[in-house]
Enzyme design. Structure first.
Site, PDB file in Angstrom:
ATOM      1  N   GLU A 294      74.055 -55.980  -2.257  1.00 45.11           N
ATOM      2  CA  GLU A 294      73.417 -57.199  -2.201  1.00 45.11           C
ATOM      3  C   GLU A 294      72.518 -57.765  -3.495  1.00 45.11           C
ATOM      4  O   GLU A 294      71.853 -58.540  -3.202  1.00 45.11           O
ATOM      5  CB  GLU A 294      72.590 -57.299  -0.961  1.00 45.11           C
ATOM      6  CG  GLU A 294      73.542 -56.957   0.507  1.00 45.11           C
ATOM      7  CD  GLU A 294      72.654 -57.662   1.751  1.00 45.11           C
ATOM      8  OE1 GLU A 294      72.169 -58.742   1.635  1.00 45.11           O
ATOM      9  OE2 GLU A 294      72.672 -56.705   2.413  1.00 45.11           O
TER      10      GLU A 294
ATOM     11  N   LYS B 148      71.763 -63.363   8.297  1.00 43.81           N
ATOM     12  CA  LYS B 148      72.026 -64.463   9.047  1.00 43.81           C
ATOM     13  C   LYS B 148      71.817 -65.729   8.696  1.00 43.81           C
ATOM     14  O   LYS B 148      72.102 -66.822   9.168  1.00 43.81           O
ATOM     15  CB  LYS B 148      71.056 -64.365  10.431  1.00 43.81           C
ATOM     16  CG  LYS B 148      71.362 -63.039  11.316  1.00 43.81           C
ATOM     17  CD  LYS B 148      70.715 -63.252  12.631  1.00 43.81           C
ATOM     18  CE  LYS B 148      70.521 -62.070  13.200  1.00 43.81           C
ATOM     19  NZ  LYS B 148      69.175 -61.633  13.563  1.00 43.81           N
TER      20      LYS B 148
ATOM     21  N   HIS C 262      57.786 -59.154  12.421  1.00 45.84           N
ATOM     22  CA  HIS C 262      58.013 -59.120  13.853  1.00 45.84           C
ATOM     23  C   HIS C 262      57.469 -57.610  14.216  1.00 45.84           C
ATOM     24  O   HIS C 262      57.494 -56.572  13.546  1.00 45.84           O
ATOM     25  CB  HIS C 262      59.826 -58.688  14.075  1.00 45.84           C
ATOM     26  CG  HIS C 262      60.417 -60.028  14.116  1.00 45.84           C
ATOM     27  ND1 HIS C 262      61.523 -60.223  13.574  1.00 45.84           N
ATOM     28  CD2 HIS C 262      59.994 -61.243  14.288  1.00 45.84           C
ATOM     29  CE1 HIS C 262      62.196 -61.520  13.881  1.00 45.84           C
ATOM     30  NE2 HIS C 262      61.068 -62.216  14.143  1.00 45.84           N
TER      31      HIS C 262
ATOM     32  N   TYR D 111      62.689 -50.478  11.505  1.00 43.48           N
ATOM     33  CA  TYR D 111      61.233 -50.054  11.543  1.00 43.48           C
ATOM     34  C   TYR D 111      61.118 -49.444  10.216  1.00 43.48           C
ATOM     35  O   TYR D 111      60.996 -48.508   9.606  1.00 43.48           O
ATOM     36  CB  TYR D 111      61.132 -48.797  12.622  1.00 43.48           C
ATOM     37  CG  TYR D 111      61.025 -49.554  14.009  1.00 43.48           C
ATOM     38  CD1 TYR D 111      59.688 -49.818  14.140  1.00 43.48           C
ATOM     39  CD2 TYR D 111      61.988 -49.163  14.797  1.00 43.48           C
ATOM     40  CE1 TYR D 111      59.532 -50.244  15.654  1.00 43.48           C
ATOM     41  CE2 TYR D 111      62.066 -49.783  15.929  1.00 43.48           C
ATOM     42  CZ  TYR D 111      60.777 -50.323  16.535  1.00 43.48           C
ATOM     43  OH  TYR D 111      60.879 -51.006  17.854  1.00 43.48           O
TER      44      TYR D 111
ATOM     45  N   HIS E  66      59.331 -55.438   6.809  1.00 44.32           N
ATOM     46  CA  HIS E  66      59.716 -56.491   6.124  1.00 44.32           C
ATOM     47  C   HIS E  66      58.956 -57.765   6.376  1.00 44.32           C
ATOM     48  O   HIS E  66      58.658 -57.904   7.519  1.00 44.32           O
ATOM     49  CB  HIS E  66      61.214 -56.244   6.266  1.00 44.32           C
ATOM     50  CG  HIS E  66      61.703 -56.586   7.723  1.00 44.32           C
ATOM     51  ND1 HIS E  66      61.795 -55.215   8.251  1.00 44.32           N
ATOM     52  CD2 HIS E  66      62.275 -57.446   8.402  1.00 44.32           C
ATOM     53  CE1 HIS E  66      62.326 -55.551   9.501  1.00 44.32           C
ATOM     54  NE2 HIS E  66      62.530 -56.700   9.601  1.00 44.32           N
TER      55      HIS E  66
ATOM     56  N   HIS F  79      59.577 -61.755   7.101  1.00 43.91           N
ATOM     57  CA  HIS F  79      60.482 -63.047   6.994  1.00 43.91           C
ATOM     58  C   HIS F  79      59.768 -64.338   6.394  1.00 43.91           C
ATOM     59  O   HIS F  79      58.930 -64.554   6.524  1.00 43.91           O
ATOM     60  CB  HIS F  79      60.782 -63.217   8.354  1.00 43.91           C
ATOM     61  CG  HIS F  79      61.673 -62.050   9.461  1.00 43.91           C
ATOM     62  ND1 HIS F  79      62.961 -62.161   9.545  1.00 43.91           N
ATOM     63  CD2 HIS F  79      61.101 -61.158  10.036  1.00 43.91           C
ATOM     64  CE1 HIS F  79      63.191 -61.081  10.199  1.00 43.91           C
ATOM     65  NE2 HIS F  79      62.093 -60.291  10.346  1.00 43.91           N
TER      66      HIS F  79
HETATM   67  O1  G7M Z   1      63.994 -58.319  13.894  1.00 34.31           O
HETATM   68  P1  G7M Z   1      63.632 -57.546  12.518  1.00 34.31           P
HETATM   69  O2  G7M Z   1      62.494 -58.284  12.115  1.00 34.31           O
HETATM   70  O3  G7M Z   1      63.891 -56.178  12.273  1.00 34.31           O
HETATM   71  O4  G7M Z   1      64.824 -58.540  11.589  1.00 34.31           O
HETATM   72  C1  G7M Z   1      65.703 -57.896  10.575  1.00 34.31           C
HETATM   73  C2  G7M Z   1      66.252 -58.785   9.618  1.00 34.31           C
HETATM   74  O5  G7M Z   1      67.104 -58.119   8.753  1.00 34.31           O
HETATM   75  C3  G7M Z   1      67.158 -59.774  10.663  1.00 34.31           C
HETATM   76  O6  G7M Z   1      66.802 -61.045  10.238  1.00 34.31           O
HETATM   77  C4  G7M Z   1      68.700 -59.571  10.078  1.00 34.31           C
HETATM   78  O7  G7M Z   1      69.489 -60.703  10.057  1.00 34.31           O
HETATM   79  C5  G7M Z   1      68.197 -58.910   8.563  1.00 34.31           C
HETATM   80  N1  G7M Z   1      69.406 -58.211   8.236  1.00 34.31           N
HETATM   81  C6  G7M Z   1      70.035 -57.110   8.957  1.00 34.31           C
HETATM   82  N2  G7M Z   1      70.882 -56.198   8.081  1.00 34.31           N
HETATM   83  C7  G7M Z   1      71.666 -55.197   8.794  1.00 34.31           C
HETATM   84  C8  G7M Z   1      70.744 -56.660   7.054  1.00 34.31           C
HETATM   85  C9  G7M Z   1      71.480 -56.780   5.981  1.00 34.31           C
HETATM   86  O8  G7M Z   1      72.455 -55.735   5.675  1.00 34.31           O
HETATM   87  N3  G7M Z   1      71.312 -57.295   4.886  1.00 34.31           N
HETATM   88  C10 G7M Z   1      70.464 -58.341   4.884  1.00 34.31           C
HETATM   89  N4  G7M Z   1      70.350 -59.148   3.686  1.00 34.31           N
HETATM   90  N5  G7M Z   1      69.599 -58.495   6.053  1.00 34.31           N
HETATM   91  C11 G7M Z   1      70.043 -58.088   7.019  1.00 34.31           C
END
Ligand code: G7M
Length: 353
Positions: free
Chosen positions: A189, A211, A270, A276, A279, A281
């Site tokens: 990515e 997403k 979150h 875990y 990160h 958002h």
């Molecule tokens: O709920 P949580 O705070 O853990 O959110 C994880 C975020 O990571 C979500 O908004 C997912 O859409 C994003 N995400 C998950 N995966 C597996 C990937 C990925 O492979 N690449 C990217 N760029 N985002 C991801």
């Protein structure tokens, strides 16, 4: 946008299901013989919804304006799931005129009070459509996925975190974090990266969220620090430089690249997250993206302020979140008596002891 999310979710739901259909034995034998050639499928002919005999409502989501119903199509033995969802309004004046501000639009008065009039509007037929998904034959797994799961709130003290959540996190398969390692190690990515600061203490990668549909009005990015921090519970004053760097540099990068000012960005974390590995958002403020509810989202500005006021705030505070009935974390809280065991389980346990 709700539709995009709905369809994405739907695709995930449909794609990750690879189970044989639960049909009556005779029909099942027929399906097992040749699963690709499914004689019972209603999709081969025009689907007539009036032949759908409803068995139960799996979910009626008033927020999404979506209903999921399990039933049987007359003349077919295997179960089906029908999902109906109201559509978003068009943005273009032309389509709004055609569908809603049109001579054929019917407006029925319900009541008026002072300056307020309450009416029921029937748009023109073409603009009255519903997004509809028919899953047939539907597997038990399909059906289960659409059942609304019961939610329960947990008011987690740090002691509960240490006793239940931390061991639960440690027991998780680290493979689920591989996608994060890949991004940070430059293996995946890289084209999605908006900003990168490689400092091992305060550095992070800011990239597009999986997403995000690449529309500005639904902007959704995530910041992944190089420091490995499990979750918000582990944060303390030593992390302030990192958090502040993400806040400042991340926002500036978005403003520069997408022209969205800091005052129109929502920065949050979150708890409980899906992954875990801490990160942050970043989303466009006017986009009501899922996961911004009080029982899940923690604004980055509040997190920073809490730690500035009380350096070990996240070792002291009660953090509330919801768990879905039946999920592993739900069961862990049941095991220690924080959540009630359901009758069935209580009976089994009593019989066993
Ligand atoms: O709920 P949580 O705070 O853990 O959110 C994880 C975020 O990571 C979500 O908004 C997912 O859409 C994003 N995400 C998950 N995966 C597996 C990937 C990925 O492979 N690449 C990217 N760029 N985002 C991801």
């Amino acid at each position: 946008m709700a539709l995009t999310i709905f369809l994405e979710g739907m695709a995930e739901k449909v794609l990750d299901i690879e189970e044989k259909v639960e049909c009556p034995p005779a029909k099942k034998a027929k399906l097992d013989e040749s699963s690709s050639e499914n004689n019972d499928s209603i999709h081969e002919k025009e689907v007539n919804l009036s032949t759908f005999e409803m068995k139960r409502i799996l979910q009626n989501n008033t927020y999404r304006k979506q209903i999921c119903i399990e039933g049987i199509f007359k003349g077919h033995e295997c179960p089906a799931v029908v999902v109906l969802e109201k559509k978003n309004f068009p943005m273009e004046e032309l389509f709004l005129k055609r569908g809603f501000f049109n001579e054929s639009t019917i407006l029925r008065k319900l009541y008026t009070n002072d300056v307020y009039g309450n009416y029921e509007c029937f748009p023109t037929r073409e603009y009255n459509g519903l997004n509809t998904i028919v899953i047939h034959p539907a597997t038990p797994k399909h059906i289960d996925k659409f059942i609304k799961k019961e939610l329960h709130i947990i008011n987690e003290t740090y002691e509960l975190y240490e006793k239940v959540v931390s061991p639960y996190i440690k027991s998780m398969d680290t493979f689920s974090l591989k996608w994060i390692d890949n991004i940070l190690e430059g293996k995946a990515e890289q084209e999605n990266i908006i900003y990168q600061d490689k400092d091992k203490d305060v550095g992070f990668v800011l990239l597009t969220d999986l997403k995000w549909d690449k529309t500005l009005s639904t902007l959704k990015l995530i910041a992944l620090p190089y420091q490995n921090i499990t979750c918000i519970r582990e944060l303390n004053e030593t992390h302030l430089p990192l958090l502040k760097n993400i806040q400042k540099a991340g926002t500036e990068a978005i403003t520069e690249k997408f022209g969205i000012p800091a005052s129109q960005l929502r920065l949050y974390l979150h708890y409980q997250p899906s992954y875990y590995y801490l990160h942050v958002h970043f989303s466009y403020l006017m986009f009501d993206t899922p996961g911004i509810f009080v029982e899940k989202a923690h604004l980055l500005s509040s997190v920073i302020s809490n730690i500035e006021l009380i350096p070990d705030y996240y070792k002291k505070a009660v953090l509330s979140f919801v768990v879905f009935k039946g999920d592993l974390l739900f069961k862990k809280f049941q095991e220690i008596g924080i959540l009630e065991k359901d009758n069935e389980q209580t009976e089994t346990t009593e019989a066993e002891s």
